[in-house]
Motif scaffolding. Structure first.
Motif, mmCIF file in Angstrom:
data_model
loop_
_atom_site.group_PDB
_atom_site.id
_atom_site.type_symbol
_atom_site.label_atom_id
_atom_site.label_comp_id
_atom_site.label_asym_id
_atom_site.label_seq_id
_atom_site.Cartn_x
_atom_site.Cartn_y
_atom_site.Cartn_z
ATOM 1 N N SER A 112 -16.264 -45.931 -19.623
ATOM 2 C CA SER A 112 -14.852 -46.347 -19.663
ATOM 3 C C SER A 112 -14.379 -46.598 -21.100
ATOM 4 N N ILE A 113 -15.335 -46.714 -22.019
ATOM 5 C CA ILE A 113 -14.989 -46.941 -23.437
ATOM 6 C C ILE A 113 -14.344 -45.671 -23.997
ATOM 7 N N GLY A 114 -13.294 -45.865 -24.816
ATOM 8 C CA GLY A 114 -12.632 -44.715 -25.438
ATOM 9 C C GLY A 114 -11.399 -44.239 -24.690
ATOM 10 N N HIS A 115 -11.086 -44.914 -23.578
ATOM 11 C CA HIS A 115 -9.902 -44.544 -22.795
ATOM 12 C C HIS A 115 -8.922 -45.718 -22.746
ATOM 13 N N GLN A 116 -7.648 -45.408 -22.876
ATOM 14 C CA GLN A 116 -6.610 -46.450 -22.792
ATOM 15 C C GLN A 116 -6.361 -46.801 -21.332
ATOM 16 N N ASP A 117 -6.290 -48.102 -21.052
ATOM 17 C CA ASP A 117 -6.111 -48.531 -19.668
ATOM 18 C C ASP A 117 -4.703 -48.202 -19.169
ATOM 19 N N PRO A 118 -4.591 -47.486 -18.051
ATOM 20 C CA PRO A 118 -3.266 -47.117 -17.550
ATOM 21 C C PRO A 118 -2.429 -48.319 -17.088
ATOM 22 N N GLY A 119 -3.082 -49.329 -16.491
ATOM 23 C CA GLY A 119 -2.348 -50.517 -16.046
ATOM 24 C C GLY A 119 -1.763 -51.301 -17.205
ATOM 25 N N ALA A 120 -2.538 -51.413 -18.287
ATOM 26 C CA ALA A 120 -2.029 -52.085 -19.488
ATOM 27 C C ALA A 120 -0.864 -51.292 -20.074
ATOM 28 N N THR A 121 -0.965 -49.968 -19.986
ATOM 29 C CA THR A 121 0.086 -49.097 -20.541
ATOM 30 C C THR A 121 1.385 -49.239 -19.744
ATOM 31 N N SER A 122 1.285 -49.243 -18.411
ATOM 32 C CA SER A 122 2.508 -49.404 -17.612
ATOM 33 C C SER A 122 3.083 -50.821 -17.771
ATOM 34 N N SER A 123 2.202 -51.812 -17.975
ATOM 35 C CA SER A 123 2.672 -53.183 -18.215
ATOM 36 C C SER A 123 3.469 -53.256 -19.519
ATOM 37 N N ALA A 124 2.983 -52.543 -20.534
ATOM 38 C CA ALA A 124 3.698 -52.512 -21.812
ATOM 39 C C ALA A 124 5.078 -51.875 -21.643
ATOM 40 N N LEU A 125 5.185 -50.900 -20.732
ATOM 41 C CA LEU A 125 6.481 -50.259 -20.480
ATOM 42 C C LEU A 125 7.490 -51.249 -19.880
ATOM 43 N N LEU A 126 6.990 -52.209 -19.095
ATOM 44 C CA LEU A 126 7.868 -53.244 -18.543
ATOM 45 C C LEU A 126 8.528 -54.047 -19.655
ATOM 46 N N PHE A 127 7.719 -54.388 -20.677
ATOM 47 C CA PHE A 127 8.250 -55.144 -21.815
ATOM 48 C C PHE A 127 9.166 -54.284 -22.690
ATOM 49 N N ALA A 128 8.847 -52.989 -22.786
ATOM 50 C CA ALA A 128 9.723 -52.080 -23.538
ATOM 51 C C ALA A 128 11.094 -52.013 -22.876
ATOM 52 N N ALA A 129 11.102 -51.966 -21.531
ATOM 53 C CA ALA A 129 12.364 -51.922 -20.788
ATOM 54 C C ALA A 129 13.141 -53.222 -20.964
ATOM 55 N N LEU A 130 12.424 -54.344 -20.981
ATOM 56 C CA LEU A 130 13.073 -55.650 -21.168
ATOM 57 C C LEU A 130 13.747 -55.725 -22.536
ATOM 58 N N ALA A 131 13.041 -55.259 -23.561
ATOM 59 C CA ALA A 131 13.599 -55.273 -24.926
ATOM 60 C C ALA A 131 14.828 -54.363 -25.003
ATOM 61 N N GLU A 132 14.763 -53.251 -24.297
ATOM 62 C CA GLU A 132 15.865 -52.276 -24.296
ATOM 63 C C GLU A 132 17.147 -52.884 -23.701
ATOM 64 N N VAL A 133 17.029 -53.566 -22.551
ATOM 65 C CA VAL A 133 18.228 -54.119 -21.911
ATOM 66 C C VAL A 133 18.736 -55.382 -22.604
ATOM 67 N N ALA A 134 17.850 -56.015 -23.410
ATOM 68 C CA ALA A 134 18.253 -57.247 -24.104
ATOM 69 C C ALA A 134 19.055 -56.960 -25.364
ATOM 70 N N LYS A 135 19.061 -55.688 -25.795
ATOM 71 C CA LYS A 135 19.756 -55.329 -27.054
ATOM 72 C C LYS A 135 21.268 -55.487 -26.910
#
Length: 198
Positions: free
Chosen positions: A175-198
């Motif tokens: 599993s080493i060397g691969h980016q976690d998909p759940g962490a990646t989709s979680s980061a997208l939630l925060f990206a969306a939050l920052a986007e609507v807060a602008k």
């Protein structure tokens, strides 16, 4: 202050960014999961938007509870219950207030993240969604943009980690060397939050 409409915009923006990134999420999930994370999340958030458009809740907490409930019923695998728990617990923490502050949102999300950790028996460093959620929530004390950056960095930081929880943990060192998909989709939630807060 943030009202219910803000939260509906957040969930709609999250659905849009997950839709755009669905193929990448599935690609990340292929070597260490079931290769369905992108499609599952895409389907789940599309269902969330449909529900919120049909009957927009009147309070921020109610928006998150409705979204969480929908994710639990429409997303397969572990992601549905985990994301559903995150949003429902945060929604319950916000209660029925018609408007909430950014500080109240941070506290509510912290409660949601704690519930996710409890449900999955995971902690930061286990190569799960918590590796993005935890720094994202902590950075909310600074700003929405800081939270999006911290969550994104948290997702990237899962690459060298060995998975200790979830499907990926069965692979051990592979599993080493691969980016976690759940962490990646979680980061997208925060990206969306920052986007609507602008």
């Amino acid at each position: 202050m943030l009202d219910a409409a803000f939260f509906v915009r957040w969930m709609t923006a999250a659905a849009a960014v997950i839709d755009r990134e669905a193929d990448r999420l599935t690609e990340l999930d292929s070597p260490i999961g079931d290769a369905d994370h992108g499609r599952n999340m895409q389907r789940g958030f599309a269902a969330v938007v449909k529900v919120l458009e049909a009957e927009p809740p009147a309070a921020p907490g109610a928006v998150l509870i409705a979204a969480g409930r929908q994710l639990i019923s429409s997303v397969g695998g572990a992601s549905g219950p985990l994301y559903g728990t995150l949003l429902r617990r945060a929604g319950k923490a916000l209660g029925e207030a018609p408007q909430v502050s950014a500080k109240e949102l941070r506290s509510a999300l912290a409660a949601g993240v704690a519930a996710v950790g409890q449900l999955g028996g995971a902690a930061p460093g286990d190569k799960t969604m918590l590796d993005a959620l935890t720094p994202g929530v902590e950075a909310l004390t600074a700003s929405f943009d800081a939270a999006a950056t911290a969550a994104g960095e948290g997702a990237l930081a899962t690459v060298p980690l060995q998975a200790r929880k979830g499907r990926a943990s069965y692979l051990g060192e592979r599993s080493i060397g691969h980016q976690d998909p759940g962490a990646t989709s979680s980061a997208l939630l925060f990206a969306a939050l920052a986007e609507v807060a602008k």
